[in-house]
Design an enzyme around this catalytic site. Sequence first.
Site, PDB file in Angstrom:
ATOM      1  N   MET A   1      -1.272  -3.635  -2.663  1.00  0.00           N
ATOM      2  CA  MET A   1      -0.161  -2.723  -2.902  1.00  0.00           C
ATOM      3  C   MET A   1       0.230  -2.804  -4.360  1.00  0.00           C
ATOM      4  O   MET A   1       0.601  -3.860  -4.856  1.00  0.00           O
ATOM      5  CB  MET A   1       1.006  -3.076  -1.992  1.00  0.00           C
ATOM      6  CG  MET A   1       0.677  -2.912  -0.517  1.00  0.00           C
ATOM      7  SD  MET A   1       2.108  -3.136   0.544  1.00  0.00           S
ATOM      8  CE  MET A   1       3.041  -1.657   0.139  1.00  0.00           C
ATOM      9  N   SER A   2       0.115  -1.672  -5.042  1.00  0.00           N
ATOM     10  CA  SER A   2       0.338  -1.656  -6.489  1.00  0.00           C
ATOM     11  C   SER A   2       1.773  -1.328  -6.856  1.00  0.00           C
ATOM     12  O   SER A   2       2.137  -1.390  -8.020  1.00  0.00           O
ATOM     13  CB  SER A   2      -0.584  -0.628  -7.140  1.00  0.00           C
ATOM     14  OG  SER A   2      -0.212   0.683  -6.724  1.00  0.00           O
ATOM     15  N   GLY A   3       2.585  -0.937  -5.886  1.00  0.00           N
ATOM     16  CA  GLY A   3       3.927  -0.471  -6.192  1.00  0.00           C
ATOM     17  C   GLY A   3       3.993   1.026  -6.392  1.00  0.00           C
ATOM     18  O   GLY A   3       5.058   1.566  -6.678  1.00  0.00           O
ATOM     19  N   GLY A   4       2.864   1.709  -6.232  1.00  0.00           N
ATOM     20  CA  GLY A   4       2.822   3.156  -6.368  1.00  0.00           C
ATOM     21  C   GLY A   4       2.892   3.848  -5.020  1.00  0.00           C
ATOM     22  O   GLY A   4       2.859   3.211  -3.959  1.00  0.00           O
ATOM     23  N   ASP A   6       0.708   5.858  -3.517  1.00  0.00           N
ATOM     24  CA  ASP A   6      -0.507   5.941  -2.709  1.00  0.00           C
ATOM     25  C   ASP A   6      -0.710   4.706  -1.839  1.00  0.00           C
ATOM     26  O   ASP A   6      -0.959   4.812  -0.635  1.00  0.00           O
ATOM     27  CB  ASP A   6      -1.719   6.168  -3.613  1.00  0.00           C
ATOM     28  CG  ASP A   6      -1.612   7.451  -4.417  1.00  0.00           C
ATOM     29  OD1 ASP A   6      -1.119   8.447  -3.856  1.00  0.00           O
ATOM     30  OD2 ASP A   6      -2.008   7.454  -5.598  1.00  0.00           O
ATOM     31  N   CYS A 109     -12.490  -3.543 -12.238  1.00  0.00           N
ATOM     32  CA  CYS A 109     -11.421  -4.120 -11.425  1.00  0.00           C
ATOM     33  C   CYS A 109     -11.730  -3.914  -9.943  1.00  0.00           C
ATOM     34  O   CYS A 109     -11.538  -4.828  -9.126  1.00  0.00           O
ATOM     35  CB  CYS A 109     -10.080  -3.492 -11.789  1.00  0.00           C
ATOM     36  SG  CYS A 109      -8.680  -4.135 -10.841  1.00  0.00           S
ATOM     37  N   GLY A 133      -5.162   2.397  -1.764  1.00  0.00           N
ATOM     38  CA  GLY A 133      -4.665   3.763  -1.839  1.00  0.00           C
ATOM     39  C   GLY A 133      -5.563   4.685  -2.631  1.00  0.00           C
ATOM     40  O   GLY A 133      -5.088   5.688  -3.178  1.00  0.00           O
ATOM     41  N   CYS A 205      -3.833  -0.963 -17.232  1.00  0.00           N
ATOM     42  CA  CYS A 205      -2.641  -1.701 -16.808  1.00  0.00           C
ATOM     43  C   CYS A 205      -2.332  -2.908 -17.695  1.00  0.00           C
ATOM     44  O   CYS A 205      -1.174  -3.285 -17.831  1.00  0.00           O
ATOM     45  CB  CYS A 205      -2.781  -2.139 -15.347  1.00  0.00           C
ATOM     46  SG  CYS A 205      -4.123  -3.303 -15.019  1.00  0.00           S
TER      47      CYS A 205
END
Length: 365
Positions: A1-4, A6, A109, A133, A205
């Site tokens: 979970m990237s915080g975005g 999606d 990545c 996502g 990032c």
Amino acid sequence: MSGGVDSSVAAHLLLEQGHEVIGVFMRHGEQSPAACSTESTPGSLPIVNRLDHKQGCCTAADAEDARRVSDRLRIPFYALDLNEEFGQIMDYFAAEYARGRTPNPCVQCNNWIKFGKLFDYADSVGAEYVATGHYARIDDSSSEPVLLRGIDQSKDQSYVLFGIKRRDLSRMLLPVGGYQKPKIRELAAGIGLNVAEKKDSQEICFVTSGRYDQFVRRRLESGGESGDRSGELVTTDGRVVGRHDGIEGFTVGQRKGLGVALGERAFVVRIEPDTNRVVLGDRAALDASELTASGCNWLTDLPPEEPIECLAQIRYNAKPAAAELVVQAGHKLSVRFKSPQFGVAPGQAVVCFDGERVLGGGWID
């Protein structure tokens, strides 16, 4: 979970499908100044904004967004310290620019971390699948799962997934790949997630401030490599028109920020790391009819040695082009395009498709 939005909606969709979901955030250690927004609507969550105006996916600010989403969805949340692993990607990024190549750290990545180290973590907690996502799809309707383009062509991310291991396809879930982006934002808003309107990740990032060339110089110097990469700006006919501070400030196809005015539009045509020369030319000089690539990865049985028809994509935002693919020995391939392609850049990935299906690809020589 990237915080975005999606990955947040991906978690929600998996819960709806009956999965037991664990939220995992990957921290890379690079910090960006951030502030928490006080603007929120009833029933929604606050969102953390980066003050450097770069939209990444792995900062402490993004971790807070991911944690709040996990709390709302009532799923466990863990932030993994992958400083060392991200360090390898940063070293790759700097080394490629220092060699006059154009790296793609997002692909690496995915290869090394999201579908590498994350599988290791999944095994350690007994998780059956790894989900992200990404806007791509897994089709498991036949005897072996295959990777397909996402439904939303404007957001399709199958290109950056070409390097994952073929054996891992059976353990991958890509819940948002069957949706259009506006629908994903609508779903996020419908369950009260303020990330519904969060901007998409658009920057590297770990470059949290400044320019890429500045980051590359700092990274190389921290590793003990402080060589002089300045040199001449020359035209395709060999005329010297200026000097530059370092080849790490340029990429093939670049038009802006050349540091010299030639009275007509000029592009970076070639970078010569042996002499530190940056060669400039007109747009036509960037047309290429063929390329070779190394370090190939295939998500299907190797194509035959004779040429086969495919669609080849030379960078993330490029339109796939009709081409002939030939697989060569030593994990190499060659591609001959039906019509010339603009700005084929060494260091970028070329990914080959059969319709919507990802066949595989490699790194442009």
